[in-house]
Design a protein around this motif. Sequence first.
Motif, PDB file in Angstrom:
ATOM      1  N   ILE A  30       0.867  -1.012   0.135  1.00 24.93           N
ATOM      2  CA  ILE A  30      -0.114  -0.366   0.134  1.00 24.93           C
ATOM      3  C   ILE A  30       0.656   1.369  -0.177  1.00 24.93           C
ATOM      4  O   ILE A  30       2.182   1.494   1.194  1.00 24.93           O
ATOM      5  CB  ILE A  30      -0.836  -0.051   1.612  1.00 24.93           C
ATOM      6  N   ALA A  32       0.655   5.150   0.528  1.00 22.31           N
ATOM      7  CA  ALA A  32      -0.097   6.519   1.409  1.00 22.31           C
ATOM      8  C   ALA A  32       0.410   7.455   1.201  1.00 22.31           C
ATOM      9  O   ALA A  32       0.591   7.648  -0.093  1.00 22.31           O
ATOM     10  CB  ALA A  32      -0.748   6.244   2.974  1.00 22.31           C
ATOM     11  N   GLY A  33       1.211   7.959   2.660  1.00 26.71           N
ATOM     12  CA  GLY A  33       1.778  10.165   2.381  1.00 26.71           C
ATOM     13  C   GLY A  33       3.459   9.469   1.446  1.00 26.71           C
ATOM     14  O   GLY A  33       3.709  10.168   1.049  1.00 26.71           O
ATOM     15  N   GLY A  34       4.134   7.863   1.473  1.00 30.28           N
ATOM     16  CA  GLY A  34       4.561   7.657   0.766  1.00 30.28           C
ATOM     17  C   GLY A  34       6.210   8.253   1.552  1.00 30.28           C
ATOM     18  O   GLY A  34       7.264   8.512   0.928  1.00 30.28           O
ATOM     19  N   GLN A  35       5.546   8.550   2.678  1.00 35.91           N
ATOM     20  CA  GLN A  35       7.217   9.402   3.391  1.00 35.91           C
ATOM     21  C   GLN A  35       7.494   7.818   4.151  1.00 35.91           C
ATOM     22  O   GLN A  35       9.225   8.490   4.374  1.00 35.91           O
ATOM     23  CB  GLN A  35       6.576  10.477   4.658  1.00 35.91           C
ATOM     24  N   SER A  36       7.762   7.518   4.125  1.00 31.12           N
ATOM     25  CA  SER A  36       8.418   6.373   4.813  1.00 31.12           C
ATOM     26  C   SER A  36       8.541   4.578   3.674  1.00 31.12           C
ATOM     27  O   SER A  36       9.688   4.894   3.472  1.00 31.12           O
ATOM     28  CB  SER A  36       8.197   5.546   6.443  1.00 31.12           C
ATOM     29  N   LEU A  37       7.677   4.721   2.750  1.00 28.39           N
ATOM     30  CA  LEU A  37       8.026   3.679   1.953  1.00 28.39           C
ATOM     31  C   LEU A  37       8.390   4.311   0.936  1.00 28.39           C
ATOM     32  O   LEU A  37       9.877   3.196   0.369  1.00 28.39           O
ATOM     33  CB  LEU A  37       6.419   3.464   1.524  1.00 28.39           C
ATOM     34  N   THR A 111       0.450  10.673   6.510  1.00 26.91           N
ATOM     35  CA  THR A 111      -1.218  10.446   6.654  1.00 26.91           C
ATOM     36  C   THR A 111      -1.104   9.441   8.515  1.00 26.91           C
ATOM     37  O   THR A 111       0.145   9.235   8.544  1.00 26.91           O
ATOM     38  CB  THR A 111      -1.184   9.122   6.061  1.00 26.91           C
ATOM     39  N   GLU A 124       5.095   9.364  16.840  1.00 29.23           N
ATOM     40  CA  GLU A 124       4.356   9.851  17.485  1.00 29.23           C
ATOM     41  C   GLU A 124       2.488   8.655  17.441  1.00 29.23           C
ATOM     42  O   GLU A 124       2.320   9.006  19.140  1.00 29.23           O
ATOM     43  CB  GLU A 124       4.422  11.731  17.696  1.00 29.23           C
TER      44      GLU A 124
HETATM   45  C1  FAD Z   1      13.015  13.115   7.510  1.00 29.16           C
HETATM   46  C2  FAD Z   1      11.933  12.181   7.251  1.00 29.16           C
HETATM   47  C3  FAD Z   1      11.452  12.837   9.347  1.00 29.16           C
HETATM   48  C4  FAD Z   1      10.102  11.196   9.299  1.00 29.16           C
HETATM   49  N1  FAD Z   1      10.011  12.300  11.245  1.00 29.16           N
HETATM   50  C5  FAD Z   1       9.485  11.874  11.400  1.00 29.16           C
HETATM   51  C6  FAD Z   1       8.957  11.839  12.978  1.00 29.16           C
HETATM   52  O1  FAD Z   1       9.590  12.907  13.688  1.00 29.16           O
HETATM   53  N2  FAD Z   1       7.333  11.057  13.575  1.00 29.16           N
HETATM   54  C7  FAD Z   1       6.998  10.155  12.636  1.00 29.16           C
HETATM   55  O2  FAD Z   1       6.276   9.871  12.804  1.00 29.16           O
HETATM   56  N3  FAD Z   1       7.059   9.698  11.284  1.00 29.16           N
HETATM   57  C8  FAD Z   1       8.102  10.699  10.505  1.00 29.16           C
HETATM   58  N4  FAD Z   1       8.649  10.673   9.731  1.00 29.16           N
HETATM   59  C9  FAD Z   1       7.700   9.442   9.220  1.00 29.16           C
HETATM   60  C10 FAD Z   1       5.978  10.106   8.328  1.00 29.16           C
HETATM   61  O3  FAD Z   1       5.521  10.645   9.509  1.00 29.16           O
HETATM   62  C11 FAD Z   1       5.670   9.250   7.566  1.00 29.16           C
HETATM   63  O4  FAD Z   1       4.727  10.247   7.155  1.00 29.16           O
HETATM   64  C12 FAD Z   1       4.844   7.966   8.301  1.00 29.16           C
HETATM   65  O5  FAD Z   1       5.718   6.963   8.457  1.00 29.16           O
HETATM   66  C13 FAD Z   1       3.947   7.087   7.149  1.00 29.16           C
HETATM   67  O6  FAD Z   1       3.190   7.450   6.403  1.00 29.16           O
HETATM   68  P1  FAD Z   1       3.081   7.966   5.246  1.00 29.16           P
HETATM   69  O7  FAD Z   1       1.400   8.153   5.184  1.00 29.16           O
HETATM   70  O8  FAD Z   1       4.067   8.415   4.519  1.00 29.16           O
HETATM   71  O9  FAD Z   1       3.245   6.514   4.511  1.00 29.16           O
HETATM   72  P2  FAD Z   1       3.797   5.364   3.895  1.00 29.16           P
HETATM   73  O10 FAD Z   1       4.997   6.054   3.823  1.00 29.16           O
HETATM   74  O11 FAD Z   1       3.073   5.488   2.095  1.00 29.16           O
HETATM   75  O12 FAD Z   1       3.206   3.810   4.322  1.00 29.16           O
HETATM   76  C14 FAD Z   1       4.277   3.485   5.693  1.00 29.16           C
HETATM   77  C15 FAD Z   1       3.539   2.099   5.178  1.00 29.16           C
HETATM   78  O13 FAD Z   1       2.790   1.344   6.165  1.00 29.16           O
HETATM   79  C16 FAD Z   1       2.152   0.658   5.212  1.00 29.16           C
HETATM   80  N5  FAD Z   1       0.570   1.758   5.061  1.00 29.16           N
HETATM   81  C17 FAD Z   1       0.035   2.846   4.653  1.00 29.16           C
HETATM   82  N6  FAD Z   1      -0.831   3.201   4.592  1.00 29.16           N
HETATM   83  C18 FAD Z   1      -2.228   1.967   5.267  1.00 29.16           C
HETATM   84  C19 FAD Z   1      -3.183   1.476   5.131  1.00 29.16           C
HETATM   85  N7  FAD Z   1      -4.102   2.845   5.166  1.00 29.16           N
HETATM   86  N8  FAD Z   1      -3.064   0.636   5.402  1.00 29.16           N
HETATM   87  C20 FAD Z   1      -2.121  -0.702   5.882  1.00 29.16           C
HETATM   88  N9  FAD Z   1      -0.642  -0.189   5.266  1.00 29.16           N
HETATM   89  C21 FAD Z   1      -0.559   0.801   5.213  1.00 29.16           C
HETATM   90  C22 FAD Z   1       2.705   1.071   3.827  1.00 29.16           C
HETATM   91  O14 FAD Z   1       1.938  -0.053   3.043  1.00 29.16           O
HETATM   92  C23 FAD Z   1       4.090   1.176   4.196  1.00 29.16           C
HETATM   93  O15 FAD Z   1       4.130  -0.481   4.563  1.00 29.16           O
HETATM   94  C24 FAD Z   1       9.292  11.381   8.891  1.00 29.16           C
HETATM   95  C25 FAD Z   1      10.279  10.599   7.572  1.00 29.16           C
HETATM   96  C26 FAD Z   1      11.059  11.230   6.913  1.00 29.16           C
HETATM   97  C27 FAD Z   1      10.901  11.269   5.864  1.00 29.16           C
END
Ligand code: FAD
Length: 289
Positions: A30, A32-37, A111, A124
């Motif tokens: 999946i 979502a925001g892609g910030q970890s994936l 997200t 958090e």
């Molecule tokens: C430089 C940097 C600093 C950051 N600092 C912090 C911080 O201080 N604190 C913090 O909490 N986060 C931090 N993050 C992470 C950020 O908050 C991400 O947004 C979050 O961890 C993942 O959310 P995403 O929507 O981007 O998910 P994605 O990156 O798109 O997905 C993350 C994972 O979750 C799965 N997934 C996503 N959505 C769903 C769903 N609805 N159902 C099932 N599985 C799903 C995906 O398949 C993937 O494995 C940071 C990221 C970066 C790049």
Amino acid sequence: MKPPVFEYHAPASVDEAIALLTRYGGEGKILAGGQSLMPLLNFRLSRPAAIVDLNGIASLAYVREDDGMIRFGAMTRQRTIEFSDVVKRRLPLLTEATLLVGHLPIRTRGTIGGSIAHADPSAEYPAVLTALDGTVVVRGPRGERTLSPTELFQTYLTTSLGPEDILVEVRLPVMAPGAGFAFEEFSRRHGDFAIVGVAAVLVGDGHRCTTARLATAGAGPTPVRLRSAEEILERDGLGEAAIDAAAARAAELVEPDGDIHASAAYRRNLTRVLTGRALRRALTKMGRR
Ligand SMILES: Cc1cc2nc3c(=O)[nH]c(=O)nc-3n(C[C@H](O)[C@H](O)[C@H](O)COP(=O)(O)OP(=O)(O)OC[C@H]3O[C@@H](n4cnc5c(N)ncnc54)[C@H](O)[C@@H]3O)c2cc1C
């Protein structure tokens, strides 16, 4: 860095997304925001056959107040939560915690569902979910289920979600009016993941503490609810001695690991220090200090 080759799908509904994940039988991921994936893909630490992008499913982004509960669609951006009036009024702990998540561009895309599903122990949102006794709603090929944080979080970056499951909603009970709260964390630079974070909520009645809620980030493989530290405050009140005792108990309750950022002993000590700080700041918000 470039990601490996993958098929890309942009389903228009949750049912369609589940069907796609089922078709790829564990090889679909999946987005979502892609910030970890995206970093995981770019570093080739994850090599899914297909990406199932939830960004086109508009029905997954909302913040609704409903019968003592705030319900968040999984695709609600962290930035939306940061500026939400209903969150500021009903869940100020979440507003405060959101400001500690990364930087503005990350919160603009990231997200709530992605953050919780990713299950980074230093994040958090999992700690807030744990502190507030929230739940998540998950949909998969066999229907819908609701999970508590202990049912969801298993260990580092690992949840009980199956490869075909989608976290569709996060539910947080509204905080009591007048509750004190604080999210304290320590990181090397602003915006970095916390080395340790502590979420605290206090509800008082006269000199009594009727409810205390404490949960950690970064002090073990999953968020830790510090129940027996909470009990000290609910039994002994909110004086200095009780706060120090609760903070000391908090440090005993966690089982942190050491890594390149900090030793286990350092994280344990941080848990004590940050629990004390969070409780004292929460008291200030109640007008008690
Ligand atoms: C430089 C940097 C600093 C950051 N600092 C912090 C911080 O201080 N604190 C913090 O909490 N986060 C931090 N993050 C992470 C950020 O908050 C991400 O947004 C979050 O961890 C993942 O959310 P995403 O929507 O981007 O998910 P994605 O990156 O798109 O997905 C993350 C994972 O979750 C799965 N997934 C996503 N959505 C769903 C769903 N609805 N159902 C099932 N599985 C799903 C995906 O398949 C993937 O494995 C940071 C990221 C970066 C790049």
